[in-house]
Design a protein around this motif. Structure first.
Motif, mmCIF file in Angstrom:
data_model
loop_
_atom_site.group_PDB
_atom_site.id
_atom_site.type_symbol
_atom_site.label_atom_id
_atom_site.label_comp_id
_atom_site.label_asym_id
_atom_site.label_seq_id
_atom_site.Cartn_x
_atom_site.Cartn_y
_atom_site.Cartn_z
ATOM 1 N N ARG A 593 37.123 37.355 50.460
ATOM 2 C CA ARG A 593 36.796 38.023 51.716
ATOM 3 C C ARG A 593 37.047 39.517 51.612
ATOM 4 N N ARG A 594 36.418 40.202 52.503
ATOM 5 C CA ARG A 594 36.558 41.651 52.507
ATOM 6 C C ARG A 594 37.934 42.037 52.999
ATOM 7 N N SER A 595 38.561 42.951 52.314
ATOM 8 C CA SER A 595 39.812 43.456 52.847
ATOM 9 C C SER A 595 39.590 44.905 53.263
ATOM 10 N N SER A 596 40.540 45.437 53.986
ATOM 11 C CA SER A 596 40.358 46.787 54.503
ATOM 12 C C SER A 596 40.312 47.784 53.345
ATOM 13 N N ILE A 597 39.540 48.822 53.549
ATOM 14 C CA ILE A 597 39.381 49.796 52.471
ATOM 15 C C ILE A 597 40.517 50.793 52.511
ATOM 16 N N GLU A 598 41.249 50.881 51.415
ATOM 17 C CA GLU A 598 42.210 51.970 51.316
ATOM 18 C C GLU A 598 41.539 52.996 50.421
ATOM 19 N N ILE A 599 41.169 54.116 50.996
ATOM 20 C CA ILE A 599 40.506 55.148 50.194
ATOM 21 C C ILE A 599 41.501 55.712 49.197
ATOM 22 N N ARG A 600 41.154 55.621 47.956
ATOM 23 C CA ARG A 600 42.035 56.192 46.934
ATOM 24 C C ARG A 600 41.423 57.505 46.477
ATOM 25 N N ASN A 601 42.100 58.550 46.744
ATOM 26 C CA ASN A 601 41.517 59.861 46.474
ATOM 27 C C ASN A 601 41.329 60.138 44.992
ATOM 28 N N LYS A 602 42.215 59.521 44.192
ATOM 29 C CA LYS A 602 42.075 59.811 42.768
ATOM 30 C C LYS A 602 40.834 59.132 42.184
ATOM 31 N N GLN A 603 40.367 58.114 42.885
ATOM 32 C CA GLN A 603 39.166 57.420 42.436
ATOM 33 C C GLN A 603 37.968 58.372 42.482
ATOM 34 N N LYS A 604 37.251 58.421 41.363
ATOM 35 C CA LYS A 604 36.171 59.406 41.299
ATOM 36 C C LYS A 604 34.947 58.999 42.103
ATOM 37 N N GLU A 605 34.636 57.726 42.091
ATOM 38 C CA GLU A 605 33.449 57.331 42.832
ATOM 39 C C GLU A 605 33.812 56.897 44.233
ATOM 40 N N GLU A 606 32.792 56.709 44.975
ATOM 41 C CA GLU A 606 32.977 56.422 46.364
ATOM 42 C C GLU A 606 33.198 54.923 46.543
ATOM 43 N N ILE A 607 34.301 54.559 47.162
ATOM 44 C CA ILE A 607 34.559 53.141 47.399
ATOM 45 C C ILE A 607 33.971 52.758 48.743
ATOM 46 N N VAL A 611 36.654 43.588 48.014
ATOM 47 C CA VAL A 611 36.664 42.152 48.237
ATOM 48 C C VAL A 611 37.848 41.585 47.458
ATOM 49 N N ALA A 612 38.614 40.716 48.119
ATOM 50 C CA ALA A 612 39.745 40.109 47.432
ATOM 51 C C ALA A 612 39.560 38.602 47.385
ATOM 52 N N LEU A 613 40.022 38.001 46.294
ATOM 53 C CA LEU A 613 39.917 36.550 46.145
ATOM 54 C C LEU A 613 41.304 35.947 46.379
ATOM 55 N N TYR A 614 41.364 34.970 47.271
ATOM 56 C CA TYR A 614 42.653 34.364 47.617
ATOM 57 C C TYR A 614 42.669 32.914 47.185
ATOM 58 N N ARG A 615 43.812 32.474 46.613
ATOM 59 C CA ARG A 615 44.023 31.055 46.338
ATOM 60 C C ARG A 615 45.122 30.612 47.287
ATOM 61 N N ASN A 616 44.732 29.785 48.259
ATOM 62 C CA ASN A 616 45.683 29.389 49.304
ATOM 63 C C ASN A 616 46.416 30.599 49.878
ATOM 64 N N GLU A 617 45.651 31.598 50.238
ATOM 65 C CA GLU A 617 46.168 32.826 50.852
ATOM 66 C C GLU A 617 47.008 33.670 49.898
ATOM 67 N N GLU A 618 46.933 33.376 48.600
ATOM 68 C CA GLU A 618 47.628 34.222 47.627
ATOM 69 C C GLU A 618 46.568 35.012 46.880
ATOM 70 N N LYS A 619 46.738 36.323 46.861
ATOM 71 C CA LYS A 619 45.704 37.184 46.277
ATOM 72 C C LYS A 619 45.704 37.054 44.755
ATOM 73 N N ILE A 620 44.561 36.610 44.195
ATOM 74 C CA ILE A 620 44.536 36.467 42.733
ATOM 75 C C ILE A 620 43.562 37.428 42.047
ATOM 76 N N ALA A 621 42.732 38.089 42.808
ATOM 77 C CA ALA A 621 41.822 39.061 42.168
ATOM 78 C C ALA A 621 41.308 40.035 43.209
ATOM 79 N N GLU A 622 40.790 41.145 42.740
ATOM 80 C CA GLU A 622 40.302 42.174 43.646
ATOM 81 C C GLU A 622 39.072 42.846 43.028
#
Lengths: 799, 51
Positions: A593-607, A611-622
């Motif tokens: 599911r989509r999670s809120s966007i935290e704009i990371r300024n050091k990131q060069k491209e535009e975010i 989307v985060a993947l949860y296994r039983n509400e535990e975040k396993i990937a992003e």
């Protein structure tokens, strides 16, 4: 229209494969093992069709030609072409008793294609004749009085060539008759010049007596058609300039021709040897040749297949109010209250409210916003935006000129009309030139008049002849036409001759963001996995969704690695709009599911989205998604800065999205304007004198039209293409550099030629004024100077 | 020298004949599509029976 561009993009992508087999139709490597020997269902069908019709020779012809057939890929044989036979459509598109129609055929490219398409009358009854022009991919189809265009079109479609009806435009008929006339004028001038020159050679060699007299009179008779027919256009344009109280480059030319003719005829009647019919007809012939060349090169660019592609009628599927069946109609026929169906990857034909279906819409071309928005029943969608995920039924609330797009279009056209006509460099110089010539001729006449009447005439004539407008009249159009054809070779279509000149004056460059500096589509920027099973789970979850985010994720994993994942079985798959997808795998609940966007300024491209993947509400990937910058954007901008260009970013997208791109491209904050409406964009561009606008979408159209010079980039909308002065068919913004360099180089060559002309004229006029140059020698010197500037121009621009 | 008075009109007539032929071809659209015929010649039995 954009739909096909998308397909072409997909087709041109390299196909990864593990097996080394080739498709029996297109020769591409075969990836799909379900189809034996073919890369896609489309190729298989076309192959079968050709076999059934005993047209297998197609492949033999194609092999001998060493050409490649494009894979058919998206294959939809049941395409509805019945609208082609409706009276309303035939009224506008068919001609010759409504029995002929022109089609732009997508995908024709070789001798085998000509053979195959021109075979159409053999197996479609009712089709009498098909003639293909490979240069612009346009086929002329003639049907019998009881024949059907739809049958012809659907057969062409089945053969793998997508037919798009194109209008028999009035200007193209006019254009072709004008071309023919020009060619005849050129032929007459050429033939007569050749013969007159032969006579002149005999005269220069010393023919005398009655023989010389005969030759002079013959030259005169041969000169008559050149003057009266071939030179028509010069007289006409000089007359038009005169009646507007302006001086065009044709005025000095006509002045020279008239003076030369009067002097020659007088000398002919007086039995004097000084006649100049050879030089006069030669100069007319040369001028006509360069003009014809310029015209043809220009027309070729405007008639090229890329351009025609955009001029095709748009269609829509409208629900028939009585039968309830969807049928293909022209977009113009859509009225308020109609229900239209819009498939994924199709453009909305009108502004409307969604009645059924849930999907997401790509609004980048209309607003510049890069992230697709989710749309639900009851929400409004706009013409010119794209449906992304699922079929929708839309009730039309405004169509045609009343839509947002229509309003942008009409205000773009308005700014087009307001655009100040450029007083070209050439005309400015020409203006000074004509007055100088008139003045000097008068001076020469009076200087000569002190000795005798005859001397006065002779000196005046020598001045008029030696003065050579060829730099302006010959070399400059030649330089510009060579520059336009060079641009065409680089994949840039230049729409007007003055564009080249404008380019050399540019000092401020405005870039659109979405689709111009960035790719304009959602893609995965970063993938962080905290658990080994995450990838396989995410792929199988997203496989079931057609949401743009899901598609971007699928694309990333299918191209990034060639890992073979065993897809786990999903139980209870659920997609929630605006949230994400979820399912049970081996009794474990997974959710992406989509999670809120935290704009990371050091990131060069535009975010744009996370989307985060949860296994039983535990975040396993992003997964971090965004709009990638085009590969060479930064490099091009750096080079433009070296050229002392003022770089500005002009976008309709939000402040944060635009400023992160600006940072990545090292564009200072003060040169960035975000959240600009199409009208504001146009206003800002107009405020700068020598502005160069580069954009792609409908939201750039007004800016493109009001800029001093502009370019629409590949993948742009028809509106932007119509508004811009040039169009690049190469991805990215690198053509900007090439175009600017070409403009500079061309104007440099023109200036060099001018310097030479000034030098030549000063020497020539001084000699003529002092009586050291007789008119005969002037007549020899003039073509020599023309030859010099022409060869210099060709030599410099060919490299 | 007198032979010139015969040869010149003959040469001019010959030239005019080819000029007329060129004009006729131009008027019938022979110079409109300069690309496709080069390919079409590779296809022996193309439908050349019309136009």
């Amino acid at each position: 229209m954009h739909f096909t561009a998308v397909i072409m993009k997909v087709l041109s992508a390299p196909i990864l494969n593990s097996e080394f087999r080739n498709c029996m139709h297109c020769g591409n490597s075969v990836k799909n093992s379900e189809l034996s020997g073919f890369c896609c269902r489309g190729c298989e069908t076309v192959y079968g069709l050709l076999k059934e019709r005993k047209l297998m020779r197609f492949y033999a012809l194609q092999d001998s030609d060493n050409s490649v057939v494009k894979p058919v890929s998206n294959y939809n044989v049941d395409e509805d072409f019945s609208y082609l036979d409706s009276d309303a459509f035939k009224e506008r598109y068919a001609f010759n008793n409504q029995r002929e129609m022109r089609f732009y055929l997508e995908g024709v490219h070789c001798a085998a294609c000509i053979w195959l398409t021109e075979k159409l009358p053999d197996f479609v009854s009712g089709v009498e004749f098909l003639r293909l022009n490979l240069a612009n991919s346009v086929a002329l189809v003639r049907i019998a009085s009881n024949g059907s265009f739809a049958a012809a079109a659907s057969e062409l479609r089945k053969l793998g060539y997508f037919p798009h009806p194109t209008k028999q435009q009035e200007f193209s008929v006019k254009e072709s008759s004008e071309n023919r006339k020009h060619l005849v004028q050129l032929a007459i001038a050429g033939a007569m010049t050749g013969n007159i020159m032969l006579f002149a050679a005999a005269l220069y060699a010393g023919a005398d007596g009655f023989f010389a007299q005969t030759l002079r009179w013959l030259s005169f008779f041969l000169y008559i058609p050149v003057l009266s027919y071939s030179a028509q256009s010069f007289f006409l344009s000089a007359y038009i300039a005169f009646s507007k109280k302006q001086v065009s480059i044709d005025v000095p030319i006509v002045f020279g021709i008239v003076v030369g003719t009067i002097a020659s005829v007088t000398n002919l009647l007086l039995n004097s040897p000084h006649i100049y019919f050879d030089s006069l007809s030669a100069i007319i012939f040369l001028l006509l040749s360069t003009r014809y060349l310029l015209k043809r090169i220009h027309q070729k660019a405007l008639n090229s297949s890329e351009f025609l592609h955009f001029m095709m009628p748009s269609r829509a599927r409208r629900k028939n109010a009585t039968t309830g069946v969807f049928e293909e109609v022209l977009v113009d026929a859509i009225k308020v209250g109609d229900i239209v169906q819009v498939h994924p990857k199709e453009c909305f034909p009108a502004d409307g409210i969604i009645r059924s279906g849930e999907s997401s819409a790509n609004i980048a071309l209309l607003t510049g916003e890069a992230l697709p928005i989710d749309v639900f029943p009851g929400e409004k969608v706009h013409a010119g935006t794209y449906n992304e995920a699922a079929p929708l039924e839309v009730e039309v609330v405004s169509s045609g000129a009343d839509t947002r797009l229509g309003k942008i279009l009409s205000s773009m056209e308005a700014s087009f009309l307001k655009k100040a006509p450029i007083v070209s460099y050439l005309d400015q110089v020409g203006q000074i030139f004509i007055f100088a010539v008139l003045f000097l001729t008068a001076v020469a006449f009076f200087i000569g008049f002190t000795s005798s009447w005859y001397e006065a005439l002779n000196r005046a004539l020598a001045v008029a002849i030696v003065v050579c407008p060829c730099t302006f009249a010959l070399a400059t159009p030649l330089a510009i036409s060579l520059a336009i054809s060079k641009a065409a070779k680089l994949g840039i279509i230049v729409k007007g001759a003055d564009v080249i000149e404008r380019l050399s004056q540019v000092d401020t460059i405005f870039f659109d963001k979405t689709g111009t500096l960035t790719n304009g589509e959602l893609s995965v920027l970063q993938w962080n996995s905290f658990s080994p099973e995450a990838e396989a789970v995410l792929i199988s979850l997203e496989k079931n969704s057609r949401h743009p985010i899901a598609q971007a994720i699928q694309k990333y994993f299918s191209s990034a690695k060639e890992k073979v994942c065993i897809a786990p079985t999903l139980i209870g798959f659920k997609e929630t709009s605006g949230r994400g997808v979820s399912a049970f795998i081996n009794n474990i609940f997974y959710e992406a599911r989509r999670s809120s966007i935290e704009i990371r300024n050091k990131q060069k491209e535009e975010i744009l989205s996370v989307v985060a993947l949860y296994r039983n509400e535990e975040k396993i990937a992003e997964v971090i998604l965004g709009d990638h910058l085009r590969k060479n954007s930064l490099e091009v901008i750096k080079k433009l800065k070296q050229l002392k260009m003022d770089i500005r970013l002009l976008s309709g997208d939000s402040e944060s999205a635009v400023s992160s791109v600006a940072r990545a491209l090292e564009i200072p904050e003060c040169n960035v304007i975000a959240a600009a409406s199409p009208e504001v964009k146009g206003q800002i561009v107009k405020e700068h004198k020598n502005s160069f606008m580069i954009g792609d979408g409908a939201n750039d159209a007004i800016a493109l039209a009001s800029a001093y010079v502009s370019m629409a980039v590949q993948g742009g909308m028809e509106v932007s293409l119509r508004a811009a002065d040039s169009y690049s068919s190469v991805a990215g913004i690198a053509p900007v550099l090439q175009l600017l360099a070409l403009g500079k180089k061309t104007m440099n060559i023109i200036r060099h030629n001018l310097v030479f002309a000034v030098f030549y004229n000063i020497v020539g006029i001084t000699a003529a004024l002092s009586g050291h140059l007789n008119p005969l020698f002037a007549a020899i010197l003039m073509p020599l100077s023309a030859f010099t500037v022409i060869s210099y121009t060709v030599f410099r621009l060919q490299r | 020298m007198n032979i010139f008075y015969l040869l010149m009109p003959l040469a001019l007539l010959l030239g005019l004949f080819f000029l007329a032929a060129f004009i006729w071809f131009a008027a019938h659209g022979e110079y409109e599509d300069l690309e496709t015929p080069a390919y079409r010649i590779l296809v022996p039995d193309s439908n050349d029976n019309e136009r």
